[in-house]
Design a protein around this motif. Sequence first.
Motif, short mmCIF file in Angstrom:
data_model
loop_
_atom_site.label_atom_id
_atom_site.label_comp_id
_atom_site.label_asym_id
_atom_site.label_seq_id
_atom_site.Cartn_x
_atom_site.Cartn_y
_atom_site.Cartn_z
N SER A 143 -7.57 -6.13 -3.85
CA SER A 143 -6.12 -6.30 -3.71
C SER A 143 -5.54 -5.11 -2.95
O SER A 143 -6.11 -4.02 -2.91
CB SER A 143 -5.46 -6.42 -5.08
N VAL A 144 -4.38 -5.33 -2.34
CA VAL A 144 -3.74 -4.34 -1.49
C VAL A 144 -2.40 -3.94 -2.08
O VAL A 144 -1.65 -4.79 -2.55
CB VAL A 144 -3.54 -4.89 -0.06
N ALA A 145 -2.11 -2.63 -2.05
CA ALA A 145 -0.81 -2.14 -2.52
C ALA A 145 -0.18 -1.28 -1.43
O ALA A 145 -0.82 -0.40 -0.87
CB ALA A 145 -0.97 -1.33 -3.79
N LEU A 146 1.07 -1.55 -1.13
CA LEU A 146 1.83 -0.78 -0.14
C LEU A 146 2.88 0.03 -0.88
O LEU A 146 3.75 -0.51 -1.56
CB LEU A 146 2.51 -1.71 0.87
N ARG A 147 2.78 1.36 -0.75
CA ARG A 147 3.74 2.25 -1.40
C ARG A 147 4.83 2.63 -0.41
O ARG A 147 4.54 3.10 0.70
CB ARG A 147 3.03 3.51 -1.91
N ILE A 148 6.09 2.47 -0.79
CA ILE A 148 7.19 2.68 0.16
C ILE A 148 8.35 3.47 -0.46
O ILE A 148 9.48 3.36 -0.01
CB ILE A 148 7.72 1.34 0.70
N ASP A 149 8.06 4.30 -1.48
CA ASP A 149 9.16 5.08 -2.04
C ASP A 149 9.53 6.22 -1.09
O ASP A 149 8.82 6.51 -0.12
CB ASP A 149 8.79 5.63 -3.42
N ALA A 150 10.67 6.87 -1.35
CA ALA A 150 11.19 7.90 -0.46
C ALA A 150 10.16 9.00 -0.21
O ALA A 150 9.60 9.57 -1.15
CB ALA A 150 12.46 8.51 -1.06
N GLY A 151 9.90 9.27 1.07
CA GLY A 151 8.97 10.33 1.44
C GLY A 151 7.52 9.92 1.45
O GLY A 151 6.64 10.72 1.78
N ASN A 152 7.23 8.68 1.08
CA ASN A 152 5.84 8.23 1.03
C ASN A 152 5.71 6.82 1.59
O ASN A 152 6.44 5.92 1.19
CB ASN A 152 5.30 8.23 -0.40
N VAL A 153 4.78 6.65 2.52
CA VAL A 153 4.38 5.33 2.97
C VAL A 153 2.85 5.35 2.98
O VAL A 153 2.24 6.11 3.74
CB VAL A 153 4.90 5.00 4.39
N ALA A 154 2.25 4.57 2.10
CA ALA A 154 0.80 4.62 1.97
C ALA A 154 0.25 3.25 1.62
O ALA A 154 0.94 2.41 1.03
CB ALA A 154 0.40 5.64 0.90
N LEU A 155 -1.02 3.03 2.00
CA LEU A 155 -1.70 1.77 1.73
C LEU A 155 -2.89 2.04 0.82
O LEU A 155 -3.66 2.98 1.05
CB LEU A 155 -2.18 1.15 3.05
N TYR A 156 -3.04 1.20 -0.22
CA TYR A 156 -4.11 1.38 -1.20
C TYR A 156 -4.92 0.09 -1.33
O TYR A 156 -4.38 -1.02 -1.16
CB TYR A 156 -3.53 1.70 -2.59
N LEU A 157 -6.21 0.27 -1.65
CA LEU A 157 -7.08 -0.85 -1.98
C LEU A 157 -7.58 -0.69 -3.41
O LEU A 157 -8.00 0.41 -3.81
CB LEU A 157 -8.28 -0.92 -1.03
N ASN A 158 -7.56 -1.77 -4.17
CA ASN A 158 -8.09 -1.71 -5.52
C ASN A 158 -9.62 -1.71 -5.48
O ASN A 158 -10.24 -2.46 -4.73
CB ASN A 158 -7.61 -2.90 -6.35
N THR A 159 -10.23 -0.86 -6.29
CA THR A 159 -11.68 -0.68 -6.23
C THR A 159 -12.44 -1.09 -7.48
O THR A 159 -13.67 -1.05 -7.48
CB THR A 159 -12.01 0.80 -5.94
N ASP A 160 -11.75 -1.50 -8.56
CA ASP A 160 -12.50 -1.69 -9.81
C ASP A 160 -12.06 -2.88 -10.67
O ASP A 160 -12.43 -2.95 -11.85
CB ASP A 160 -12.40 -0.42 -10.65
N ASN A 161 -11.25 -3.81 -10.12
CA ASN A 161 -10.74 -4.92 -10.94
C ASN A 161 -9.89 -4.43 -12.09
O ASN A 161 -9.75 -5.12 -13.11
CB ASN A 161 -11.90 -5.78 -11.48
N ALA A 162 -9.32 -3.25 -11.94
CA ALA A 162 -8.47 -2.70 -13.00
C ALA A 162 -7.36 -1.86 -12.36
O ALA A 162 -6.62 -2.38 -11.53
CB ALA A 162 -9.31 -1.89 -13.99
N THR A 163 -7.27 -0.60 -12.72
CA THR A 163 -6.15 0.22 -12.24
C THR A 163 -6.57 1.35 -11.29
O THR A 163 -5.80 2.29 -11.07
CB THR A 163 -5.41 0.84 -13.43
N ALA A 164 -7.78 1.28 -10.73
CA ALA A 164 -8.22 2.32 -9.78
C ALA A 164 -7.94 1.85 -8.36
O ALA A 164 -8.36 0.78 -7.93
CB ALA A 164 -9.71 2.61 -9.96
N TRP A 165 -7.25 2.69 -7.60
CA TRP A 165 -6.87 2.38 -6.23
C TRP A 165 -7.29 3.51 -5.31
O TRP A 165 -7.13 4.68 -5.63
CB TRP A 165 -5.35 2.17 -6.11
#
Length: 252
Positions: free
Chosen positions: A32-54
């Motif tokens: 799964s893919v997560a896009l972080r867009i809060d103030a001062g941060n723009v980042a892309l994450y991939l989930n690696t463990d079918n849980a909460t590790a990105w």
Amino acid sequence: MASYFTTSIASGQWFYVTDADPNAVITANRGSVALRIDAGNVALYLNTDNATAWAEVTSSSATGTVDWTGVSQVLMADNSATALAFGSTGLLNLLQFVTTNAGERLTYNGVLPLLIATGGLTVSAGTVAFPAGSVDLALSALASANLAVASSFVLRLTVGAGLTATATLPARAGGWLVTDCWIVSGGASAGSVTVNNVTAAAAVSNPMLPGNSTKITRTTDVANATFAGGGQLTAVGVGNPASVCYVSFLPL
């Protein structure tokens, strides 16, 4: 807790938009893919463990940090002369990974020489190839260096006024032959430089008296000029000025 919304992008995988680091916050399927867009941060994450590790795979945060903690391997295009490059607008291929079959290598294309700030450099296999021309060690007074080459070369030693610069030649079955010696003076003051074979405790060159900073002075004779494998070379300056001494070697 961070807020986010989701939408499905594939069977079992989801796309998240969040205002915080998703690690330990968002539970998702691996891939799964997560896009972080809060103030001062723009980042892309991939989930690696079918849980909460990105794993953070790209970032434009204030620090520019890319966190690959959860990534154990980065795969590049195979059999490519331009598989992956690291650089900037002024030099796109500062570091260039080449994956051409049987020709894999890492190429450094910097304008300045590669700087090894700490730890030194160890070559455990293969050869170290130098381009044609001078091998410039630019040794300061009382400094020493080890050099391993398999072809003829010119060694440069910067000799401090009245001091000694030293270099150690690599072990070689046939040894080395000094074919010429010459110096360029750092000034017009009196002084001389003699190149010595420390192993044989003999002078390689007659004393060479510098002329001035624009004049190259060659020795009139090269004596006792065969170095055994691993022989040590010193350039000894007597009096002023500081000089740059060049010695030409031929492998035997």
